[in-house]
Design a protein around this motif. Sequence first.
Motif, PDB file in Angstrom:
ATOM      1  N   ASN A  56       0.711   5.322   0.807  1.00 12.44           N
ATOM      2  CA  ASN A  56      -0.107   6.341   1.437  1.00 12.44           C
ATOM      3  C   ASN A  56      -0.597   7.341   0.393  1.00 12.44           C
ATOM      4  O   ASN A  56       0.183   7.857  -0.399  1.00 12.44           O
ATOM      5  N   ARG A  96      -5.198   1.836   9.880  1.00 15.26           N
ATOM      6  CA  ARG A  96      -5.582   2.776   8.823  1.00 15.26           C
ATOM      7  C   ARG A  96      -5.403   4.224   9.269  1.00 15.26           C
ATOM      8  O   ARG A  96      -4.854   5.059   8.546  1.00 15.26           O
ATOM      9  N   PHE A 116      -1.591   4.998   9.710  1.00 11.13           N
ATOM     10  CA  PHE A 116      -0.885   4.993   8.431  1.00 11.13           C
ATOM     11  C   PHE A 116      -1.216   6.242   7.618  1.00 11.13           C
ATOM     12  O   PHE A 116      -0.327   6.929   7.108  1.00 11.13           O
ATOM     13  N   GLN A 117      -2.497   6.558   7.506  1.00 12.10           N
ATOM     14  CA  GLN A 117      -2.908   7.682   6.673  1.00 12.10           C
ATOM     15  C   GLN A 117      -2.499   9.031   7.251  1.00 12.10           C
ATOM     16  O   GLN A 117      -2.227   9.979   6.510  1.00 12.10           O
ATOM     17  N   GLU A 177      -7.448  -3.201  12.452  1.00  8.35           N
ATOM     18  CA  GLU A 177      -7.239  -2.549  11.162  1.00  8.35           C
ATOM     19  C   GLU A 177      -7.576  -1.063  11.209  1.00  8.35           C
ATOM     20  O   GLU A 177      -6.915  -0.257  10.558  1.00  8.35           O
ATOM     21  N   ASP A 178      -8.598  -0.679  11.986  1.00 13.60           N
ATOM     22  CA  ASP A 178      -8.938   0.742  12.079  1.00 13.60           C
ATOM     23  C   ASP A 178      -7.785   1.543  12.655  1.00 13.60           C
ATOM     24  O   ASP A 178      -7.481   2.652  12.186  1.00 13.60           O
ATOM     25  N   SER A 183       2.641  -2.783  10.649  1.00 11.89           N
ATOM     26  CA  SER A 183       1.820  -2.313  11.767  1.00 11.89           C
ATOM     27  C   SER A 183       1.794  -3.317  12.918  1.00 11.89           C
ATOM     28  O   SER A 183       1.647  -4.523  12.717  1.00 11.89           O
ATOM     29  N   ASP A 226      -0.361  -4.510   3.892  1.00 13.64           N
ATOM     30  CA  ASP A 226      -1.761  -4.477   4.314  1.00 13.64           C
ATOM     31  C   ASP A 226      -1.923  -5.190   5.663  1.00 13.64           C
ATOM     32  O   ASP A 226      -1.348  -6.268   5.879  1.00 13.64           O
ATOM     33  N   TYR A 227      -2.700  -4.591   6.534  1.00 11.93           N
ATOM     34  CA  TYR A 227      -2.885  -5.140   7.880  1.00 11.93           C
ATOM     35  C   TYR A 227      -3.427  -6.566   7.836  1.00 11.93           C
ATOM     36  O   TYR A 227      -3.059  -7.420   8.651  1.00 11.93           O
ATOM     37  N   LEU A 252       0.854  -1.191   0.000  1.00 14.13           N
ATOM     38  CA  LEU A 252       0.000   0.000   0.000  1.00 14.13           C
ATOM     39  C   LEU A 252       0.888   1.239   0.000  1.00 14.13           C
ATOM     40  O   LEU A 252       1.924   1.270   0.654  1.00 14.13           O
ATOM     41  N   LYS A 270      -5.039   4.793  -3.871  1.00 13.07           N
ATOM     42  CA  LYS A 270      -6.075   3.783  -3.657  1.00 13.07           C
ATOM     43  C   LYS A 270      -5.608   2.392  -4.078  1.00 13.07           C
ATOM     44  O   LYS A 270      -5.844   1.414  -3.380  1.00 13.07           O
TER      45      LYS A 270
END
Length: 393
Positions: A251, A321, A324-325, A317-318, A312, A334-335, A249, A254
């Motif tokens: 940052n 996210r 990370f963002q 996952e929340d 991570s 990806d988590y 991924l 998409k």
Amino acid sequence: HNFKLVSNSNTQNPKQTTVTHIMSVILVDARSDSLTVSWPAAAAAAAEQENVKYRLEYKAGGDSTTTEAENDGFTLLSDKLSQPQARKRNLTPGTDYFFRVKALDGDNNDNDTWITHSEPFSCLTTDQESTSLEAPKVSHPGLNQTLHISWNSSSSAADADASKYELQMRENQGGTEWKTIAPSLSGREVKKKNLTSTLGYQFRVRLSEKEAASAPYFFSPPSEAVVARGLSAGIQRFFGSLGSNGTLLRNGQKEPVPLADALGGKEFVLLYASAHWCPPCRQFTPMLANWYKSASNRTLGGGRAAEIVFLSCDHDEDGFRGYFQSSHPWMAVDYEDDAREQLLAAIRVQGIPRLVVLSGKTGRILVDNAAVGQPLDINQWRALEQQQQGKKA
């Protein structure tokens, strides 16, 4: 290559051996006192390649074809060449020359087939050479299978910033000809992508023909042959848990990024184990982000020498996210990807923050934890890599 076969035989003496000429010697570079030529490598099994030698001869003027019985002015340059390229020095400015070459086997036995060329190769005059630019500089921009090419302007150009340039490239393979990749560039630097050859590439440049008021401009000497960096076998192995079509991924993007595009061409790959609930991580991450964006991590081509991959350690996952963002301007596994935990296990994470520095060439660990008491110093990592390679040797 398009080969032209020319055979010479003497009808007055039918016993004389017929000599075959293959027109495929190419000119790599012309200076006022030297010519560099190249020819296709002899076909041989891999185990026998090192035993192949070439006999190269040259002469001034005339033509390139001759019978075996006729010396016709050719002079031996060398019969011990191991590579399909050579430079002849101490030539006369403005003079035409022909070259011919044949392969010899391990016992120096030759054959009756010469590789040559139909039109003469000409040394530049000193005036012509004075119009050529310096050889381009080629560097690694930190991008997958990409090279950065730059050159200086002509000191004689009335307005260097307004000049246009023609750029040519050739694969560093015997007999490969030059091809124009940009006929009229307005700048003095460019990136060339999708360079997959393991033999490397050379580049040369000149002021565009459109710039010439009367006499044409001549090409610069060629650059050194440089191999573009891709995704090394060592990094592929280290990230093998992502699978053959693994992605990361990025940052702000998409779509996931293929591993080769994410990490190919990088001098160093940093694995960053961190979590939003960890106070030391929240303190270190902004400092790491500043370094990541700084000139210290920039290449001559404007790319990044090092890429960071976030692993991570968040509880869900929340959490991943959001962290990370908001705080990580780089890549992440990806988590939900099982590879994340496998990579954390591979670097034996027991505490965070943890920043492991990998060599982009070998995939070997250079620094076990650059997040604790270690400077973020690419030159130091280069020195460590050299030490590691020296020990391996």
